[in-house]
Motif scaffolding. Structure first.
Motif, PDB file in Angstrom:
ATOM      1  N   GLU A 110       0.841  -1.201   0.000  1.00 35.05           N
ATOM      2  CA  GLU A 110       0.000   0.000   0.000  1.00 35.05           C
ATOM      3  C   GLU A 110       0.871   1.244   0.000  1.00 35.05           C
ATOM      4  O   GLU A 110       2.044   1.200   0.342  1.00 35.05           O
ATOM      5  CB  GLU A 110      -0.944   0.003   1.201  1.00 35.05           C
ATOM      6  N   ALA A 111       0.265   2.343  -0.403  1.00 36.28           N
ATOM      7  CA  ALA A 111       1.010   3.584  -0.623  1.00 36.28           C
ATOM      8  C   ALA A 111       1.219   4.346   0.684  1.00 36.28           C
ATOM      9  O   ALA A 111       0.692   5.451   0.880  1.00 36.28           O
ATOM     10  CB  ALA A 111       0.283   4.446  -1.638  1.00 36.28           C
ATOM     11  N   LYS A 112       1.993   3.742   1.573  1.00 35.84           N
ATOM     12  CA  LYS A 112       2.320   4.369   2.842  1.00 35.84           C
ATOM     13  C   LYS A 112       3.783   4.096   3.171  1.00 35.84           C
ATOM     14  O   LYS A 112       4.335   3.061   2.789  1.00 35.84           O
ATOM     15  CB  LYS A 112       1.439   3.819   3.977  1.00 35.84           C
ATOM     16  N   ILE A 113       4.410   5.038   3.889  1.00 33.04           N
ATOM     17  CA  ILE A 113       5.799   4.853   4.293  1.00 33.04           C
ATOM     18  C   ILE A 113       5.914   3.641   5.216  1.00 33.04           C
ATOM     19  O   ILE A 113       5.104   3.454   6.122  1.00 33.04           O
ATOM     20  CB  ILE A 113       6.320   6.110   5.014  1.00 33.04           C
ATOM     21  N   ARG A 114       6.910   2.805   4.962  1.00 32.83           N
ATOM     22  CA  ARG A 114       7.162   1.618   5.776  1.00 32.83           C
ATOM     23  C   ARG A 114       8.566   1.718   6.356  1.00 32.83           C
ATOM     24  O   ARG A 114       9.525   2.025   5.638  1.00 32.83           O
ATOM     25  CB  ARG A 114       7.026   0.347   4.932  1.00 32.83           C
ATOM     26  N   THR A 115       8.686   1.466   7.648  1.00 31.86           N
ATOM     27  CA  THR A 115       9.966   1.578   8.342  1.00 31.86           C
ATOM     28  C   THR A 115      10.343   0.243   8.979  1.00 31.86           C
ATOM     29  O   THR A 115       9.475  -0.452   9.517  1.00 31.86           O
ATOM     30  CB  THR A 115       9.892   2.650   9.446  1.00 31.86           C
ATOM     31  N   SER A 116      11.605  -0.111   8.926  1.00 33.03           N
ATOM     32  CA  SER A 116      12.079  -1.305   9.638  1.00 33.03           C
ATOM     33  C   SER A 116      13.472  -1.039  10.198  1.00 33.03           C
ATOM     34  O   SER A 116      14.202  -0.171   9.707  1.00 33.03           O
ATOM     35  CB  SER A 116      12.101  -2.536   8.724  1.00 33.03           C
ATOM     36  N   ILE A 117      13.816  -1.805  11.232  1.00 28.20           N
ATOM     37  CA  ILE A 117      15.103  -1.663  11.914  1.00 28.20           C
ATOM     38  C   ILE A 117      15.653  -3.073  12.123  1.00 28.20           C
ATOM     39  O   ILE A 117      14.941  -3.940  12.641  1.00 28.20           O
ATOM     40  CB  ILE A 117      14.942  -0.959  13.276  1.00 28.20           C
ATOM     41  N   ALA A 118      16.887  -3.304  11.726  1.00 32.54           N
ATOM     42  CA  ALA A 118      17.415  -4.670  11.766  1.00 32.54           C
ATOM     43  C   ALA A 118      18.812  -4.720  12.368  1.00 32.54           C
ATOM     44  O   ALA A 118      19.666  -3.887  12.043  1.00 32.54           O
ATOM     45  CB  ALA A 118      17.454  -5.260  10.360  1.00 32.54           C
ATOM     46  N   LEU A 119      19.033  -5.699  13.231  1.00 30.64           N
ATOM     47  CA  LEU A 119      20.379  -6.019  13.700  1.00 30.64           C
ATOM     48  C   LEU A 119      20.836  -7.278  12.977  1.00 30.64           C
ATOM     49  O   LEU A 119      20.206  -8.332  13.099  1.00 30.64           O
ATOM     50  CB  LEU A 119      20.412  -6.269  15.205  1.00 30.64           C
ATOM     51  N   PHE A 120      21.917  -7.158  12.208  1.00 30.44           N
ATOM     52  CA  PHE A 120      22.496  -8.288  11.506  1.00 30.44           C
ATOM     53  C   PHE A 120      23.660  -8.838  12.332  1.00 30.44           C
ATOM     54  O   PHE A 120      24.643  -8.126  12.564  1.00 30.44           O
ATOM     55  CB  PHE A 120      23.011  -7.870  10.134  1.00 30.44           C
ATOM     56  N   VAL A 121      23.541 -10.073  12.782  1.00 30.25           N
ATOM     57  CA  VAL A 121      24.682 -10.777  13.376  1.00 30.25           C
ATOM     58  C   VAL A 121      25.375 -11.462  12.205  1.00 30.25           C
ATOM     59  O   VAL A 121      24.846 -12.411  11.625  1.00 30.25           O
ATOM     60  CB  VAL A 121      24.231 -11.783  14.444  1.00 30.25           C
ATOM     61  N   LEU A 122      26.549 -10.965  11.827  1.00 31.14           N
ATOM     62  CA  LEU A 122      27.156 -11.305  10.541  1.00 31.14           C
ATOM     63  C   LEU A 122      28.033 -12.550  10.616  1.00 31.14           C
ATOM     64  O   LEU A 122      27.578 -13.655  10.381  1.00 31.14           O
ATOM     65  CB  LEU A 122      27.940 -10.094  10.023  1.00 31.14           C
ATOM     66  N   GLY A 123      29.306 -12.378  10.959  1.00 30.35           N
ATOM     67  CA  GLY A 123      30.208 -13.512  10.991  1.00 30.35           C
ATOM     68  C   GLY A 123      31.462 -13.159  11.769  1.00 30.35           C
ATOM     69  O   GLY A 123      31.637 -12.025  12.217  1.00 30.35           O
ATOM     70  N   PRO A 124      32.361 -14.120  11.952  1.00 30.56           N
ATOM     71  CA  PRO A 124      33.586 -13.879  12.732  1.00 30.56           C
ATOM     72  C   PRO A 124      34.509 -12.895  12.032  1.00 30.56           C
ATOM     73  O   PRO A 124      34.617 -12.892  10.810  1.00 30.56           O
ATOM     74  CB  PRO A 124      34.214 -15.273  12.840  1.00 30.56           C
TER      75      PRO A 124
ATOM     76  N   GLU B 292      34.038 -11.862   4.965  1.00 28.13           N
ATOM     77  CA  GLU B 292      34.030 -10.707   4.062  1.00 28.13           C
ATOM     78  C   GLU B 292      34.279 -11.135   2.622  1.00 28.13           C
ATOM     79  O   GLU B 292      33.719 -10.544   1.692  1.00 28.13           O
ATOM     80  CB  GLU B 292      35.061  -9.671   4.510  1.00 28.13           C
ATOM     81  N   GLU B 293      35.095 -12.175   2.421  1.00 24.59           N
ATOM     82  CA  GLU B 293      35.275 -12.724   1.076  1.00 24.59           C
ATOM     83  C   GLU B 293      33.944 -13.238   0.543  1.00 24.59           C
ATOM     84  O   GLU B 293      33.597 -13.025  -0.629  1.00 24.59           O
ATOM     85  CB  GLU B 293      36.303 -13.861   1.102  1.00 24.59           C
ATOM     86  N   TYR B 294      33.191 -13.909   1.407  1.00 18.18           N
ATOM     87  CA  TYR B 294      31.894 -14.429   0.981  1.00 18.18           C
ATOM     88  C   TYR B 294      30.929 -13.301   0.628  1.00 18.18           C
ATOM     89  O   TYR B 294      30.229 -13.353  -0.389  1.00 18.18           O
ATOM     90  CB  TYR B 294      31.289 -15.319   2.072  1.00 18.18           C
ATOM     91  N   ARG B 295      30.881 -12.246   1.469  1.00 22.50           N
ATOM     92  CA  ARG B 295      30.001 -11.108   1.175  1.00 22.50           C
ATOM     93  C   ARG B 295      30.328 -10.497  -0.185  1.00 22.50           C
ATOM     94  O   ARG B 295      29.438 -10.148  -0.958  1.00 22.50           O
ATOM     95  CB  ARG B 295      30.129 -10.050   2.269  1.00 22.50           C
ATOM     96  N   THR B 296      31.615 -10.384  -0.484  1.00 25.88           N
ATOM     97  CA  THR B 296      32.025  -9.836  -1.775  1.00 25.88           C
ATOM     98  C   THR B 296      31.593 -10.743  -2.916  1.00 25.88           C
ATOM     99  O   THR B 296      31.104 -10.272  -3.965  1.00 25.88           O
ATOM    100  CB  THR B 296      33.551  -9.636  -1.803  1.00 25.88           C
ATOM    101  N   LEU B 297      31.743 -12.052  -2.731  1.00 28.15           N
ATOM    102  CA  LEU B 297      31.340 -13.003  -3.772  1.00 28.15           C
ATOM    103  C   LEU B 297      29.841 -12.959  -4.034  1.00 28.15           C
ATOM    104  O   LEU B 297      29.391 -13.098  -5.174  1.00 28.15           O
ATOM    105  CB  LEU B 297      31.761 -14.418  -3.383  1.00 28.15           C
ATOM    106  N   ARG B 298      29.061 -12.755  -2.992  1.00 30.34           N
ATOM    107  CA  ARG B 298      27.607 -12.626  -3.190  1.00 30.34           C
ATOM    108  C   ARG B 298      27.288 -11.485  -4.143  1.00 30.34           C
ATOM    109  O   ARG B 298      26.358 -11.572  -4.955  1.00 30.34           O
ATOM    110  CB  ARG B 298      26.904 -12.375  -1.845  1.00 30.34           C
ATOM    111  N   ILE B 299      28.068 -10.415  -4.025  1.00 30.64           N
ATOM    112  CA  ILE B 299      27.827  -9.247  -4.874  1.00 30.64           C
ATOM    113  C   ILE B 299      28.362  -9.472  -6.288  1.00 30.64           C
ATOM    114  O   ILE B 299      27.647  -9.261  -7.276  1.00 30.64           O
ATOM    115  CB  ILE B 299      28.481  -8.000  -4.239  1.00 30.64           C
ATOM    116  N   THR B 300      29.614  -9.927  -6.387  1.00 35.36           N
ATOM    117  CA  THR B 300      30.236 -10.052  -7.708  1.00 35.36           C
ATOM    118  C   THR B 300      29.611 -11.168  -8.547  1.00 35.36           C
ATOM    119  O   THR B 300      29.601 -11.082  -9.778  1.00 35.36           O
ATOM    120  CB  THR B 300      31.743 -10.303  -7.583  1.00 35.36           C
ATOM    121  N   THR B 301      29.095 -12.196  -7.897  1.00 39.77           N
ATOM    122  CA  THR B 301      28.450 -13.290  -8.635  1.00 39.77           C
ATOM    123  C   THR B 301      26.946 -13.089  -8.763  1.00 39.77           C
ATOM    124  O   THR B 301      26.250 -13.923  -9.324  1.00 39.77           O
ATOM    125  CB  THR B 301      28.717 -14.648  -7.962  1.00 39.77           C
TER     126      THR B 301
END
Length: 301
Positions: free
Chosen positions: A236-250, A276-285
């Protein structure tokens, strides 16, 4: 207890079998809602107000939240994300991280206090969830010691023209899990059922927090946990807000399968790799739904 779509709702104060319920939800759905989670509704509401105020700032101020790596700082409205913008606090659990973010935006003492309290409350909840997941799997230790976290503040500029369109494309989260305060009024989150493969709506439930299991948890659990695929639609045509905590990796060690979960009947599915290598691969691939994990399959080596 479950929502109408079947997504589990877990009461953190119902201690009977709680660790096992959490593990089962991670395995069967890869997502669940938490009630009685210990983060006050007042703090949640105040944090939403602060989030809206930050994302309503002029663009030149929001751009002070830098993004040296994609997805870590301010993301403006653009062709790829025409209704979505967000900003982030990387290493949000580190001393001074929230202060540095607030300094970037010229935050008031009240805004600074609210954001600090909320960031700490979610981090404490993440630690509690990690301990209970270990317990539910019969394991011991400190699951997230030395891991990176990120707090993100998101805004969807839903308009009459964008209704029916996608606000956030189908993806899995790259890290271990995400604790999400979604909009308590405006829906849009949809998750893929592991059992049927169908998209199901994740309806808002005020006062609750949503947990989404990510790619790293799938590796850590040797494939037992589901890295849930999900997206956000413009309902629907209304502003939607969310807040997220990402527990990433070692930060300083490799992502790897917990050794107790490997045996002759359950061989190790993944080789160790750098997060961080994996995060980059997610983007490049261009593999936002976890497909890049296949590059680390043990059978490939």
């Amino acid at each position: 207890m479950a929502t109408a779509s079947g997504i589990p709702v877990i009461d953190m104060q119902d201690f009977a079998g709680l660790p096992e319920k959490l593990v089962r939800a991670c395995e069967e759905w890869g997502c669940f809602r938490l009630i009685n989670h210990g983060v006050s509704e007042k703090l949640m509401s105040e944090t939403k107000v602060v989030t809206r105020s930050f994302l309503d700032l002029p663009l030149e101020i929001k751009m002070r939240n830098p993004s040296p790596v994609e997805g870590k700082g301010y993301i403006p409205l653009n062709y790829a994300t025409p209704v979505f913008e967000g900003m982030g606090i990387f290493e949000s659990a580190s001393p001074g991280a929230v202060d540095d973010f607030c300094n970037q935006l010229g935050a008031s003492p009240h805004q600074r206090e609210i954001l600090f309290k909320y960031s700490q409350a979610l981090y404490d909840l993440a630690q509690d969830l990690g301990a209970k997941l270990l317990e539910g799997m019969g394991l011991h230790g400190d699951l997230f010691n030395g891991w990176s976290c990120q707090l993100r503040l998101n805004k969807y500029h839903n308009t009459p023209q964008s209704v029916g369109q996608t606000g956030a494309v189908m993806h899995s989260d790259p890290g271990f899990f995400t604790i999400l305060q979604d909009d308590e009024i405006i829906g849009g989150l949809e998750a893929v059922s592991r059992k049927t493969g169908e998209l199901v709506p994740v309806d808002p439930m005020p006062g609750t927090l949503m947990v989404n299991i990510g790619d790293i948890a799938k590796v850590w659990s040797n494939g037992r946990f589901c890295n849930v695929k999900h997206r956000v639609q413009c309902y629907e045509a209304k502003i939607r807000t969310s807040i997220a905590l990402f527990v990433l990796g070692p930060r300083d060690t490799k992502v790897e399968t917990r050794h107790e979960l490997v045996d002759s009947e359950h061989p190790n599915l993944y080789i160790p790799f750098d997060f961080e290598e994996y995060r980059t691969l997610r983007i490049t691939t261009r593999a936002p739904t976890g497909g890049a994990l296949e590059l680390f399959r043990a059978t490939n080596f």
